[in-house]
Design an enzyme around this catalytic site. Structure first.
Site, mmCIF file in Angstrom:
data_model
loop_
_atom_site.group_PDB
_atom_site.id
_atom_site.type_symbol
_atom_site.label_atom_id
_atom_site.label_comp_id
_atom_site.label_asym_id
_atom_site.label_seq_id
_atom_site.Cartn_x
_atom_site.Cartn_y
_atom_site.Cartn_z
ATOM 1 N N HIS A 1 -10.685 -1.150 5.487
ATOM 2 C CA HIS A 1 -10.375 -0.637 6.825
ATOM 3 C C HIS A 1 -10.981 0.742 7.096
ATOM 4 C CE1 HIS A 1 -7.659 1.121 4.024
ATOM 5 N NE2 HIS A 1 -7.311 2.023 4.919
ATOM 6 N N ASP A 2 -11.639 1.333 6.097
ATOM 7 C CA ASP A 2 -12.290 2.641 6.280
ATOM 8 C C ASP A 2 -13.808 2.522 6.327
ATOM 9 O OD1 ASP A 2 -9.792 3.950 6.036
ATOM 10 O OD2 ASP A 2 -10.020 4.154 3.862
ATOM 11 N N ASP B 1 0.855 -1.185 0.000
ATOM 12 C CA ASP B 1 0.000 0.000 0.000
ATOM 13 C C ASP B 1 0.891 1.236 0.000
ATOM 14 O OD1 ASP B 1 -2.037 1.855 0.518
ATOM 15 O OD2 ASP B 1 -3.092 0.470 1.851
ATOM 16 N N GLU C 1 -6.766 3.805 -5.347
ATOM 17 C CA GLU C 1 -7.916 4.205 -4.536
ATOM 18 C C GLU C 1 -8.353 5.580 -5.019
ATOM 19 O OE1 GLU C 1 -9.296 4.937 0.063
ATOM 20 O OE2 GLU C 1 -7.463 5.814 -0.705
ATOM 21 N N ASP D 1 -2.748 4.767 -2.506
ATOM 22 C CA ASP D 1 -3.683 5.480 -1.640
ATOM 23 C C ASP D 1 -4.118 6.809 -2.277
ATOM 24 O OD1 ASP D 1 -4.828 5.540 1.130
ATOM 25 O OD2 ASP D 1 -3.653 7.384 1.284
HETATM 26 O O1 TEU Z 1 -8.599 6.787 2.534
HETATM 27 C C1 TEU Z 1 -9.085 7.803 1.712
HETATM 28 C C2 TEU Z 1 -10.365 8.483 2.060
HETATM 29 O O2 TEU Z 1 -10.565 9.597 1.613
HETATM 30 C C3 TEU Z 1 -11.411 7.874 2.854
HETATM 31 O O3 TEU Z 1 -11.454 6.518 2.864
HETATM 32 C C4 TEU Z 1 -11.418 8.460 4.214
HETATM 33 O O4 TEU Z 1 -10.459 7.859 5.041
HETATM 34 C C5 TEU Z 1 -12.735 8.316 4.914
HETATM 35 O O5 TEU Z 1 -13.648 7.664 4.158
HETATM 36 C C6 TEU Z 1 -13.240 9.673 5.268
HETATM 37 O O6 TEU Z 1 -14.557 9.559 5.693
HETATM 38 C C7 TEU Z 1 -7.248 6.455 2.460
HETATM 39 C C8 TEU Z 1 -6.940 5.340 3.421
HETATM 40 O O7 TEU Z 1 -7.635 4.192 3.035
HETATM 41 C C9 TEU Z 1 -7.283 5.811 4.802
HETATM 42 O O8 TEU Z 1 -7.160 4.802 5.768
HETATM 43 C C10 TEU Z 1 -6.385 6.979 5.118
HETATM 44 O O9 TEU Z 1 -6.751 7.534 6.352
HETATM 45 C C11 TEU Z 1 -6.467 8.064 4.049
HETATM 46 O O10 TEU Z 1 -6.405 7.549 2.736
HETATM 47 C C12 TEU Z 1 -5.295 9.010 4.184
HETATM 48 O O11 TEU Z 1 -4.109 8.382 3.816
#
Ligand code: TEU
Ligand code: CA
Length: 547
Positions: free
Chosen positions: A321-322, A96, A247, A196
């Protein structure tokens, strides 16, 4: 070329996967220890979220050193062992890469702060007075997207936490640094990369946004395709076996045709999130509304057909994970827990795209159910607790919202067995184990032919066995039906019909296609009969096939 259309990716959040030294944090050894479990499930790739050196403000998405492993997770030798053991089981490792921003503890940012002009130009700075940020852009985690550095009299941009400073991709040196990082990990045998928030790397103009939080000025920005094409050519594009996924935050389908097009020379596939915003109000996620089933279907199906028409490839998924746990979100945590978890798995795994399974999804793990702020660890959740309280919401209402939307819902430790800490750790876990590990755990499911785990195992095997699942064309069926999600996939003479009752109410459903000659490949009820008029039981799901 390696056919990633037949592969399935398993996402590991190392911090919550398996702890082998009792410090309460999962580690690389823990991943190695569970490779046989993953082999049994049948996955082809493991995508591991960041375990690089990091102050862990955002659980590793704040990278302080891209080439070294955070000692909390292990050593480079541990990583090499993991790669070797994975390879021995025909499992590939996907890393990642967080290149939109670095931690403010990264050497580059520290040099920038110290006034080194070379490194200052690695980030995005704007002059201004200390009381007024350069524009009104909002951080994704709440508050202004700008932080002021008094010693410099300047603001720097951070689309996420203030400790995650956005990199300046307009600077060719930044792009070269990033390429070297990729080559470094490729030389270790890494066969996949997830990038990411990679559609945020090209910022357009820095205007204040009178219609929103600023995202329209930096999402899918003016030079993003150029940057991705360049990265592809300089690094992973030289190895046909490497699979990449970007992503894409708040992206558009038109942009994904290019990011993930078969001939565009950018990425193998994209994650988009529109189908998961169906329990939001617009872009606002900190609200409680029932999910909109029609919208969910319309979005999923339009991406299926749009990407197919443009020869582009989707990553298909419910969980990461989000995101909250899907069985809690679109299924049932109670009486129909098992049926609904299996049904949701079927929906994803028969779509056109590469399916992603997030750790614990294959066991039907549920949301965390936390009741107090001290149980939460995620910076986004903690910030929003205060933001929502500040808007005058009662504490109980705020907890109700967090219980549904917090990212910590998916981050509770993996439930391996029915012991107090779920077999995750012998110590104190960094985030509480869900007490339902007493009944929801891997040990009880691996040998049970009727388990969710074995349903996922079968779905993964079907994709490899039937070309129509990996390569067939997609077509929706009865899209307006208020409780059924159904579609077909067709390839030459083969066809599958996938029918899912999304609700706990029984429903009669007449298939618009004559089902004579079809057989049942997989169902989540033991005694499903194939007939054109189907009587669907709660959360019933069937895959029918004609060869
Ligand atoms: O996530 C990107 C993102 O914009 C969203 O998933 C956000 O974390 C959330 O939905 C807001 O409500 C990526 C990663 O997957 C995440 O874990 C990180 O925190 C983020 O980027 C920053 O690197
Ligand atoms: Ca550990």
């Amino acid at each position: 070329m390696y056919d990633f259309r037949k592969s399935v990716v398993y996402q590991i959040y190392p911090k919550s996967f398996c702890d082998t030294n009792g410090d309460g944090l999962g580690d690389l050894h823990g991943v190695t220890a569970k490779l046989d479990y993953l082999k049994t499930l049948g996955v082809d790739y493991i995508w591991m979220t960041p375990f690089f050196v990091s102050p862990q403000r955002d659980n590793g998405y704040d990278v302080a050193d891209y080439r070294n492993i955070d000692p909390r997770f292990g050593t480079m030798e541990d990583f090499e062992t993991l790669c070797r053991e994975a390879k021995a089981r025909d499992i590939r490792v996907m890393l990642d890469m967080v290149f939109n921003h670095t931690s403010t503890e990264h050497e580059w940012f520290r040099k920038a702060l110290a006034g080194d002009p070379k490194y200052e130009n690695y980030y995005i700075w704007k002059d201004g007075d200390p009381d007024t940020p350069p524009n009104n852009w909002q951080s994704k985690f709440g508050g202004s997207a700008w932080a002021y550095v008094p010693e410099k009299g300047k603001w720097y941009l951070h689309l996420f936490d203030p400790t995650q400073a956005d990199l300046n991709w307009e600077n060719p040196d930044v792009r070269h640094e990033v390429q070297e990082v990729i080559r470094f990990w490729m030389s270790k045998g890494v066969k996949g990369f997830r990038f990411d928030v990679v559609n945020l790397i090209s910022k357009g103009s820095y205007e204040s946004d009178d219609q929103g939080d600023g995202r329209r000025f930096y999402t899918d920005g003016p030079r993003v395709h150029e940057y991705l094409h360049e990265l592809n050519q300089a690094t992973f594009g030289t190895d046909a076996e490497i699979v990449t996924v970007g992503e894409m935050s708040s992206t558009s389908m038109e942009n994904c045709y290019r990011y993930a097009g078969a001939d565009t020379g950018e990425l193998s596939m994209t994650f988009s999130f529109h189908h998961l915003k169906v329990d939001f109000v617009g872009n606002e996620k900190w609200v409680l509304v029932p999910f909109d089933f029609q919208k969910l279907k319309d979005i999923l199906f339009s991406w299926q057909t749009g990407m197919t028409e443009h020869n582009a490839w989707n990553a298909v998924f419910w969980c990461n994970h989000d995101q909250p746990r899907v069985v809690s979100r679109f299924g049932d945590e109670g009486e129909y827990w098992k049926q609904s978890a299996k049904m949701l798995g079927t929906v994803i795994h028969c779509l056109r795209g590469t399916p992603y399974v997030y750790q614990g999804e294959e066991l039907g793990m549920t949301n965390a159910g936390f009741t107090s702020l001290d149980q939460y660890r995620d910076v986004e959740s903690i910030n929003h607790y205060h933001i929502l309280r500040g808007r005058g919401l009662h504490e109980d209402s705020v907890y109700d919202i967090l219980r549904v939307h917090s990212r910590d819902n998916s981050r509770t430790p993996m439930q391996w067995d029915d012991s107090a800490q779920g077999g995750f750790t012998s110590g104190t876990p960094w985030l509480s184990v869900n007490p339902n590990t007493k009944t929801i755990n891997a040990e009880s499911q691996i040998d049970d032919p009727d388990s969710i785990f074995n349903h996922y195992r079968k779905l993964i095997a079907l994709r490899k066995q039937y070309d129509v699942i990996s390569a067939g064309d997609f077509a929706p069926l009865d899209q307006k039906n208020p409780s059924v999600l159904a579609y077909t996939r067709t390839l030459d003479g083969q066809q599958i019909v996938v029918v899912n009752n999304f609700y706990r109410t029984e429903t009669d459903w007449t298939c618009p296609i004559d089902l004579t000659g079809f057989t049942c490949l997989l169902s989540n009820y033991p005694d499903t009969e194939v007939q054109t008029k189907l009587h669907l039981r709660p959360y019933e799901s069937v895959i029918l096939y004609r060869g």
